[in-house]
Design a protein around this motif. Structure first.
Motif, PDB file in Angstrom:
ATOM      1  N   LEU A 111       0.839  -1.204   0.000  1.00  0.00           N
ATOM      2  CA  LEU A 111       0.000   0.000   0.000  1.00  0.00           C
ATOM      3  C   LEU A 111       0.870   1.250   0.000  1.00  0.00           C
ATOM      4  O   LEU A 111       0.557   2.237  -0.685  1.00  0.00           O
ATOM      5  N   ALA A 112       1.964   1.199   0.732  1.00  0.00           N
ATOM      6  CA  ALA A 112       2.887   2.337   0.739  1.00  0.00           C
ATOM      7  C   ALA A 112       3.473   2.583  -0.647  1.00  0.00           C
ATOM      8  O   ALA A 112       3.707   3.746  -1.039  1.00  0.00           O
ATOM      9  N   GLN A 113       3.698   1.518  -1.404  1.00  0.00           N
ATOM     10  CA  GLN A 113       4.212   1.675  -2.763  1.00  0.00           C
ATOM     11  C   GLN A 113       3.178   2.346  -3.667  1.00  0.00           C
ATOM     12  O   GLN A 113       3.520   3.194  -4.509  1.00  0.00           O
ATOM     13  N   THR A 114       1.909   1.986  -3.491  1.00  0.00           N
ATOM     14  CA  THR A 114       0.855   2.671  -4.247  1.00  0.00           C
ATOM     15  C   THR A 114       0.844   4.163  -3.922  1.00  0.00           C
ATOM     16  O   THR A 114       0.728   5.008  -4.818  1.00  0.00           O
ATOM     17  N   VAL A 115       0.954   4.477  -2.646  1.00  0.00           N
ATOM     18  CA  VAL A 115       1.008   5.884  -2.238  1.00  0.00           C
ATOM     19  C   VAL A 115       2.167   6.601  -2.934  1.00  0.00           C
ATOM     20  O   VAL A 115       2.005   7.700  -3.484  1.00  0.00           O
ATOM     21  N   ALA A 116       3.323   5.951  -2.933  1.00  0.00           N
ATOM     22  CA  ALA A 116       4.504   6.566  -3.546  1.00  0.00           C
ATOM     23  C   ALA A 116       4.296   6.799  -5.042  1.00  0.00           C
ATOM     24  O   ALA A 116       4.694   7.845  -5.586  1.00  0.00           O
ATOM     25  N   GLU A 117       3.670   5.857  -5.720  1.00  0.00           N
ATOM     26  CA  GLU A 117       3.481   5.988  -7.166  1.00  0.00           C
ATOM     27  C   GLU A 117       2.459   7.074  -7.502  1.00  0.00           C
ATOM     28  O   GLU A 117       2.613   7.799  -8.496  1.00  0.00           O
ATOM     29  N   VAL A 118       1.426   7.200  -6.693  1.00  0.00           N
ATOM     30  CA  VAL A 118       0.454   8.278  -6.921  1.00  0.00           C
ATOM     31  C   VAL A 118       1.084   9.627  -6.624  1.00  0.00           C
ATOM     32  O   VAL A 118       0.929  10.596  -7.392  1.00  0.00           O
ATOM     33  N   GLU A 119       1.803   9.734  -5.526  1.00  0.00           N
ATOM     34  CA  GLU A 119       2.436  11.006  -5.170  1.00  0.00           C
ATOM     35  C   GLU A 119       3.502  11.408  -6.183  1.00  0.00           C
ATOM     36  O   GLU A 119       3.725  12.607  -6.415  1.00  0.00           O
ATOM     37  N   ALA A 120       4.140  10.428  -6.812  1.00  0.00           N
ATOM     38  CA  ALA A 120       5.139  10.737  -7.840  1.00  0.00           C
ATOM     39  C   ALA A 120       4.509  11.419  -9.055  1.00  0.00           C
ATOM     40  O   ALA A 120       5.212  12.081  -9.834  1.00  0.00           O
ATOM     41  N   LEU A 121       3.199  11.264  -9.189  1.00  0.00           N
ATOM     42  CA  LEU A 121       2.463  11.933 -10.268  1.00  0.00           C
ATOM     43  C   LEU A 121       1.933  13.296  -9.827  1.00  0.00           C
ATOM     44  O   LEU A 121       1.145  13.915 -10.532  1.00  0.00           O
ATOM     45  N   ASP A 122       2.371  13.721  -8.634  1.00  0.00           N
ATOM     46  CA  ASP A 122       1.966  15.016  -8.064  1.00  0.00           C
ATOM     47  C   ASP A 122       0.467  15.066  -7.774  1.00  0.00           C
ATOM     48  O   ASP A 122      -0.173  16.109  -7.896  1.00  0.00           O
ATOM     49  N   ARG A 123      -0.064  13.910  -7.370  1.00  0.00           N
ATOM     50  CA  ARG A 123      -1.462  13.838  -6.960  1.00  0.00           C
ATOM     51  C   ARG A 123      -1.526  13.511  -5.473  1.00  0.00           C
ATOM     52  O   ARG A 123      -0.610  12.903  -4.913  1.00  0.00           O
ATOM     53  N   ARG A 124      -2.627  13.891  -4.840  1.00  0.00           N
ATOM     54  CA  ARG A 124      -2.823  13.591  -3.431  1.00  0.00           C
ATOM     55  C   ARG A 124      -3.456  12.212  -3.276  1.00  0.00           C
ATOM     56  O   ARG A 124      -4.227  11.772  -4.118  1.00  0.00           O
ATOM     57  N   ILE A 125      -3.140  11.554  -2.159  1.00  0.00           N
ATOM     58  CA  ILE A 125      -3.725  10.246  -1.875  1.00  0.00           C
ATOM     59  C   ILE A 125      -3.902  10.089  -0.371  1.00  0.00           C
ATOM     60  O   ILE A 125      -3.006  10.431   0.413  1.00  0.00           O
ATOM     61  N   VAL A 126      -5.054   9.578   0.013  1.00  0.00           N
ATOM     62  CA  VAL A 126      -5.338   9.222   1.404  1.00  0.00           C
ATOM     63  C   VAL A 126      -5.502   7.712   1.439  1.00  0.00           C
ATOM     64  O   VAL A 126      -6.429   7.160   0.837  1.00  0.00           O
ATOM     65  N   ALA A 127      -4.579   7.035   2.102  1.00  0.00           N
ATOM     66  CA  ALA A 127      -4.558   5.567   2.096  1.00  0.00           C
ATOM     67  C   ALA A 127      -4.853   5.026   3.485  1.00  0.00           C
ATOM     68  O   ALA A 127      -4.317   5.518   4.480  1.00  0.00           O
ATOM     69  N   THR A 128      -5.700   3.977   3.531  1.00  0.00           N
ATOM     70  CA  THR A 128      -6.130   3.399   4.795  1.00  0.00           C
ATOM     71  C   THR A 128      -6.141   1.881   4.696  1.00  0.00           C
ATOM     72  O   THR A 128      -6.594   1.326   3.695  1.00  0.00           O
ATOM     73  N   GLN A 129      -5.644   1.226   5.741  1.00  0.00           N
ATOM     74  CA  GLN A 129      -5.838  -0.222   5.850  1.00  0.00           C
ATOM     75  C   GLN A 129      -7.232  -0.464   6.403  1.00  0.00           C
ATOM     76  O   GLN A 129      -7.553  -0.054   7.529  1.00  0.00           O
ATOM     77  N   ALA A 130      -8.072  -1.107   5.610  1.00  0.00           N
ATOM     78  CA  ALA A 130      -9.455  -1.336   6.012  1.00  0.00           C
ATOM     79  C   ALA A 130      -9.991  -2.540   5.253  1.00  0.00           C
ATOM     80  O   ALA A 130      -9.569  -2.838   4.140  1.00  0.00           O
ATOM     81  N   ASP A 131     -10.947  -3.216   5.876  1.00  0.00           N
ATOM     82  CA  ASP A 131     -11.522  -4.448   5.350  1.00  0.00           C
ATOM     83  C   ASP A 131     -12.861  -4.134   4.696  1.00  0.00           C
ATOM     84  O   ASP A 131     -13.769  -3.597   5.352  1.00  0.00           O
ATOM     85  N   VAL A 132     -13.012  -4.474   3.415  1.00  0.00           N
ATOM     86  CA  VAL A 132     -14.276  -4.191   2.734  1.00  0.00           C
ATOM     87  C   VAL A 132     -15.442  -4.971   3.331  1.00  0.00           C
ATOM     88  O   VAL A 132     -16.604  -4.621   3.101  1.00  0.00           O
TER      89      VAL A 132
END
Length: 276
Positions: A55-76
């Motif tokens: 999940l941290a890697q997803t955050v890094a890849e989105v932020e590298a595109l200069d976009r904001r991201i709010v990431a949470t560990q949660a169970d659907v």
């Protein structure tokens, strides 16, 4: 200028595989992202699920595109947790325009031998989890003058039967029914609802020993090379699987203005598997 500038997208199962691909594709087109993933194991799933590092890697890849991201560990499977994740993301990012209910699991058994726990985990994640992710997003989408778009990930198993996957097939067929009802209920608010139906996708969900053994039970511990021809034989086009990006492109069409009048459909990204 991106196709989704100023938009915010909520993506479940975002830590890796299709979910990460969807989050990054939407971010590349200008969207900010609310991302959730379980990031822990489910007992009846025979392969390793995503981790907090994923999940941290997803955050890094989105932020590298200069976009904001709010990431949470949660169970659907937890409706209250989904509501908290959506509401918190909207509070931080200001709005919600797109929902990609993608989280899912895979396991194999004949119906006769399937334990209750395997059935229950599958339905809770792949069907009820989709509903619980979408439901808290609806009020936020309704708040927009121009509505929004929801895409739920189904499968070719949502359009046909596949042996050893009674639970998975039932859940994915259920998604189709959910989409059709939501499309009708939400159309007055300009909210479009569709499903995508991939064939096998080149992710950890199929690239693991359990899946290989299911499709090549004639071999002891088959590997990727041994299953490619078997996977390819399922599709009309001579390929064993599609890439996550192929599904992401279909989702981008459905959630962007290009698909502004498309709602209630089941869009295969299946290399012709359904018609074969």
């Amino acid at each position: 200028m991106g196709k989704l500038d100023g938009k915010v997208a909520f993506v479940t199962g975002a830590a890796r595989g299709q979910g990460r691909s969807h989050a990054v594709h939407l971010a590349r087109e200008g969207a900010d992202v609310i991302a959730v993933d379980l990031c822990s194991q489910v007992d009846t799933v025979p392969y390793d699920l995503a981790t907090p590092d994923d999940l941290a890697q997803t955050v890094a890849e989105v932020e590298a595109l200069d976009r904001r991201i709010v990431a949470t560990q949660a169970d659907v499977r937890d409706g209250a947790a989904m509501k908290r994740a959506v509401d918190d993301g909207v509070a931080q990012l200001g709005r919600l325009d797109i929902v990609v209910a993608n989280a899912g699991i895979l396991s194999f058994s004949t119906a006769e031998e399937m334990p209750d726990e395997m059935w229950d985990d599958m339905i809770a994640t792949n069907l009820s989890g989709q509903f619980k992710a979408v439901r808290p997003a609806i009020p936020h989408l309704k708040a927009n003058d121009d509505g929004g778009a929801i895409v739920i990930t189904s499968s070719t198993a949502g359009l046909r039967g596949i042996q050893n996957l009674a639970h998975y097939t039932a859940a994915k067929h259920g998604v189709v029914g959910l989409v059709k009802v939501l499309a009708l209920e939400l159309a007055p608010d300009k909210i479009r609802v569709n499903s995508v139906h991939p064939t096998n996708v080149n992710t950890d969900m199929i690239q693991n020993q359990s899946t290989y053994s299911n499709f090549r039970p004639d071999l002891d511990n088959p590997g990727k090379d041994e299953v490619q021809d078997t996977f390819a034989s399922l599709n009309a086009l001579p390929i064993p699987w599609v890439e996550p990006a192929d599904v992401s492109e279909a989702i981008l069409y459905l959630v962007s203005d290009a698909g502004r009048y498309v709602t209630g459909i089941q869009l295969p990204v299946d290399a012709g598997m359904v018609v074969k």
